[in-house]
Design a protein around this motif. Structure first.
Motif, short mmCIF file in Angstrom:
data_model
loop_
_atom_site.label_atom_id
_atom_site.label_comp_id
_atom_site.label_asym_id
_atom_site.label_seq_id
_atom_site.Cartn_x
_atom_site.Cartn_y
_atom_site.Cartn_z
N PRO A 420 47.90 3.36 20.93
CA PRO A 420 48.31 2.26 21.81
C PRO A 420 47.56 2.22 23.13
N GLY A 421 47.29 3.40 23.69
CA GLY A 421 46.60 3.45 24.98
C GLY A 421 45.18 2.94 24.93
N ALA A 422 44.60 2.85 23.73
CA ALA A 422 43.22 2.37 23.59
C ALA A 422 43.15 0.95 23.05
N THR A 423 44.29 0.30 22.86
CA THR A 423 44.30 -1.03 22.25
C THR A 423 43.46 -2.04 23.03
N SER A 424 43.63 -2.06 24.35
CA SER A 424 42.89 -3.01 25.17
C SER A 424 41.38 -2.77 25.06
N LEU A 425 40.98 -1.51 25.11
CA LEU A 425 39.56 -1.18 25.02
C LEU A 425 38.97 -1.61 23.69
N ILE A 426 39.65 -1.27 22.59
CA ILE A 426 39.12 -1.60 21.27
C ILE A 426 39.09 -3.12 21.07
N THR A 427 40.12 -3.80 21.56
CA THR A 427 40.15 -5.25 21.44
C THR A 427 38.96 -5.88 22.17
N SER A 428 38.64 -5.35 23.35
CA SER A 428 37.50 -5.89 24.11
C SER A 428 36.20 -5.69 23.36
N LEU A 429 36.03 -4.54 22.73
CA LEU A 429 34.80 -4.27 21.99
C LEU A 429 34.68 -5.17 20.77
N VAL A 430 35.79 -5.33 20.06
CA VAL A 430 35.77 -6.17 18.85
C VAL A 430 35.54 -7.63 19.23
N ASP A 431 36.25 -8.12 20.24
CA ASP A 431 36.14 -9.53 20.63
C ASP A 431 34.74 -9.87 21.12
N SER A 432 34.06 -8.91 21.72
CA SER A 432 32.72 -9.17 22.24
C SER A 432 31.63 -8.91 21.20
N GLY A 433 32.03 -8.51 20.00
CA GLY A 433 31.06 -8.26 18.95
C GLY A 433 30.35 -6.94 19.06
N MET A 434 30.88 -6.01 19.85
CA MET A 434 30.25 -4.70 20.03
C MET A 434 30.82 -3.64 19.09
N ALA A 435 31.87 -3.99 18.36
CA ALA A 435 32.48 -3.07 17.41
C ALA A 435 33.13 -3.88 16.29
N GLY A 436 33.34 -3.24 15.17
CA GLY A 436 34.00 -3.88 14.05
C GLY A 436 35.13 -3.01 13.53
N ARG A 437 36.28 -3.62 13.32
CA ARG A 437 37.42 -2.87 12.78
C ARG A 437 37.16 -2.52 11.32
N HIS A 438 37.49 -1.31 10.97
CA HIS A 438 37.34 -0.88 9.58
C HIS A 438 38.60 -1.27 8.80
N PRO A 439 38.46 -1.75 7.57
CA PRO A 439 39.66 -2.17 6.81
C PRO A 439 40.64 -1.03 6.57
N ARG A 440 40.17 0.21 6.61
CA ARG A 440 41.09 1.34 6.44
C ARG A 440 41.54 1.92 7.78
N GLY A 441 41.23 1.22 8.86
CA GLY A 441 41.66 1.66 10.18
C GLY A 441 40.51 2.15 11.03
N GLY A 442 40.72 2.15 12.35
CA GLY A 442 39.68 2.60 13.25
C GLY A 442 38.53 1.61 13.30
N LEU A 443 37.33 2.14 13.56
CA LEU A 443 36.15 1.31 13.70
C LEU A 443 35.07 1.75 12.71
N HIS A 444 34.17 0.82 12.41
CA HIS A 444 33.01 1.15 11.60
C HIS A 444 32.07 2.05 12.42
N VAL A 445 31.64 3.16 11.84
CA VAL A 445 30.65 4.02 12.49
C VAL A 445 29.58 4.42 11.49
N GLU A 446 28.43 4.78 12.02
CA GLU A 446 27.34 5.30 11.20
C GLU A 446 27.56 6.78 10.93
N ARG A 447 27.40 7.18 9.69
CA ARG A 447 27.69 8.56 9.34
C ARG A 447 26.81 9.57 10.10
N THR A 448 25.52 9.34 10.18
CA THR A 448 24.62 10.36 10.70
C THR A 448 24.72 10.55 12.21
N THR A 449 25.12 9.51 12.94
CA THR A 449 25.14 9.59 14.40
C THR A 449 26.50 9.32 15.03
#
Length: 510
Positions: A420-449
């Motif tokens: 809950p404490g990170a909801t605003s931050l994650i929402t800002s990243l997703v809304d600005s196109g800087m992050a994508g929500r993963h369908p299983r939760g959290g965010l999409h990340v690259e495995r190697t980095t």
């Protein structure tokens, strides 16, 4: 931009400590590190606050080191602490001989390691800042990133690493705010001391946190009835006596090489590699499969009793699984087709986690003693829990109603949930196109980095460490996994900073 990178670390818990320790040991042009953490539990997180010595970490010291490449770092710290303080540090489990250190002592280790890392960074020329405020939004600028904190102050950075943790337990029965309901047991020494010694207590959950609650109540001399209430009733397995083992087939290197060749992997093929691993060690895949499948149907008390009796078993099957899942799971997971991932999550996730995050044998022995004395009952298939005006709570179960004066919420925070404490931050990243929500939760990340990705494109400025990456990497919350991912992130950040200097310091648009 020069190679003196400005790094914003958002969150100051165990994952941040892993990252800082890794950065402090890299040979790099000094830059700036700013850590953002609003909570009073700096470096410790929720689980490692000062608390009862009854609460132990559930892994031996060589699985709890935050130093990349040095599995003995925590063990050596404990020994040095004992010599310095002259304190009794015999944390050996009487059943297995393995040491299980109190959670609060591990918190001390995290604190001291963080301080040592910061001192080392300062000594190497880095500038360090600690901001006691949460980051609520991140914007991209021509110079890099702007991190906006909840106190209204903005901070410039070239890179941001999201170490926001996993948050607090969910409230599955909507009991928050009701008298007699404890929404979070930690720190247990303070929260559970509110409970009268003769009160009947219901504990929601059947994982390690639920076991912590029961053990703390028992150690305090609690006399009332204790009931574990769970939908599935899958208790943590019991950790066997440690045996040294090195993976030979089911290795990170094998699956990383497959990823580099852009290969995929069917679940059946991954199982075949595990079968070869087990066979090479003289273990049988059938035994491991039977253990996984039995968890849902076997009586939880009978399962715990059977596991405790097998502490000294010579078979390596479960030990290999417990090594392979956290060490290699993040490398296998991205190779699997989505259908196979869904099957694993739906049918086996809770069981695999119960097997790979086992409790110390002494904890199981205490729980069984409470069961045998009639004080502790473990009930699964709970349908709902409702308040009874003036009389506590009523739980509906297949075996009939259960009552309790106090309910303690020990549900584990879902590894994939955005705190809950990170909801605003994650929402800002997703809304600005800087992050994508993963369908299983959290965010999409690259495995190697561990870079955040949007439509498959990694962003070299943004990273996630810990539970935010759970949808992409499967196993993210164990200390060895945090250490490995922290190393990946430090390498990626410093390499990118050096590359940008070679390119003339031009900030590239993602």
């Amino acid at each position: 931009m020069s190679a003196s990178a400005r790094i914003g670390v958002i969150g100051g818990g165990a994952s941040a400590v892993c990252l800082l320790d890794t950065l402090s040991r890299r040979d790099a042009v000094p830059g700036t590190v700013t850590v953002f953490e609003p909570s009073p539990h700096l470096w410790r997180g929720r689980a490692y606050q000062p608390d009862s010595v009854t609460l132990r970490v559930n892994a031996p010291p060589d699985d709890m080191s935050v130093r990349f490449g040095d599995v003995h770092h925590f063990e050596n710290w404990v020994e040095a602490r004992s010599c310095l303080l002259g304190a009794e540090t015999d944390y050996a489990d009487p059943w297995s001989g393995a040491p299980f250190v109190p959670r609060a002592v591990f918190g001390d280790y995290l604190e001291q390691t963080a301080r040592t890392a910061l001192i080392r960074l300062v000594g190497c020329g880095w500038r360090i800042s600690l901001v006691r405020a949460a980051v609520t939004a991140i914007d991209r600028t021509a110079q890099g990133l702007e991190l906006r904190a909840c106190d209204g102050v903005s901070h410039e950075a070239d890179y941001a690493v999201l170490c926001v943790g996993g948050g607090r337990p969910a409230d599955p029965y909507q009991l928050a705010g009701l008298p007699g309901f404890l929404p979070d047991p930690y720190p247990a020494v303070r929260h559970l001391s509110q409970i009268a010694s003769d009160e009947d207590v219901a504990v929601i959950g059947s994982g390690l946190t639920a076991a912590d609650v029961v053990l703390t109540l028992a150690a305090s001399g609690h006399l009332g009835r204790i009931t574990l209430l769970s939908r599935r009733g899958v208790l943590p397995a019991v950790r066997q006596r440690p045996v040294g083992y090195t993976l030979r087939h089911f290795t990170p290197a094998r699956f990383r090489a497959m990823a580099a060749r852009r290969e995929t992997l069917r679940l059946d093929d991954a199982v075949a590699v595990m079968q070869a691993e087990l066979a090479d060690a003289g273990a049988r895949m059938d035994d491991v499969t039977r253990e996984v499948l039995a968890a849902e149907d076997e009586d939880p008390v009978a399962r715990m009793r059977r596991h405790l009796a097998a502490v000294d078993d010579e078979g390596l099957g479960l030990r290999i699984l417990q090594r392979a899942v956290p060490d290699t799971g993040p490398d296998v997971w991205p190779l699997l087709p989505e259908q196979d991932k869904s099957i694993l999550i739906r049918d086996h996730y809770r069981t695999i986690m119960s097997l790979c995050c086992p409790m110390p044998p002494a904890s199981a022995a205490t729980l069984l003693g409470l069961v045998d004395s009639g004080q502790l009952d473990i009930v699964r298939g709970v349908e709902r829990i409702t308040p009874v005006p003036g009389r506590g709570f009523l739980a509906r179960t297949p075996d009939g109603p259960r009552t309790a004066g106090v309910v303690v919420n020990a549900v584990n925070a879902p590894a994939h949930r955005i705190p809950p404490g990170a909801t605003s931050l994650i929402t800002s990243l997703v809304d600005s196109g800087m992050a994508g929500r993963h369908p299983r939760g959290g965010l999409h990340v690259e495995r190697t980095t561990s870079r955040l990705t949007v439509q498959g494109r990694p962003d070299p400025l943004l990273y996630a460490l810990g539970d935010l990456a759970a949808g992409s990497l499967f196993f993210t919350f164990g200390v060895p996994s945090l250490v490995d991912r922290a190393y990946d992130i430090a390498e990626a950040v410093l390499a990118d900073a050096a590359a940008r200097t070679i390119r003339g310091g031009t900030m590239q648009t993602v």
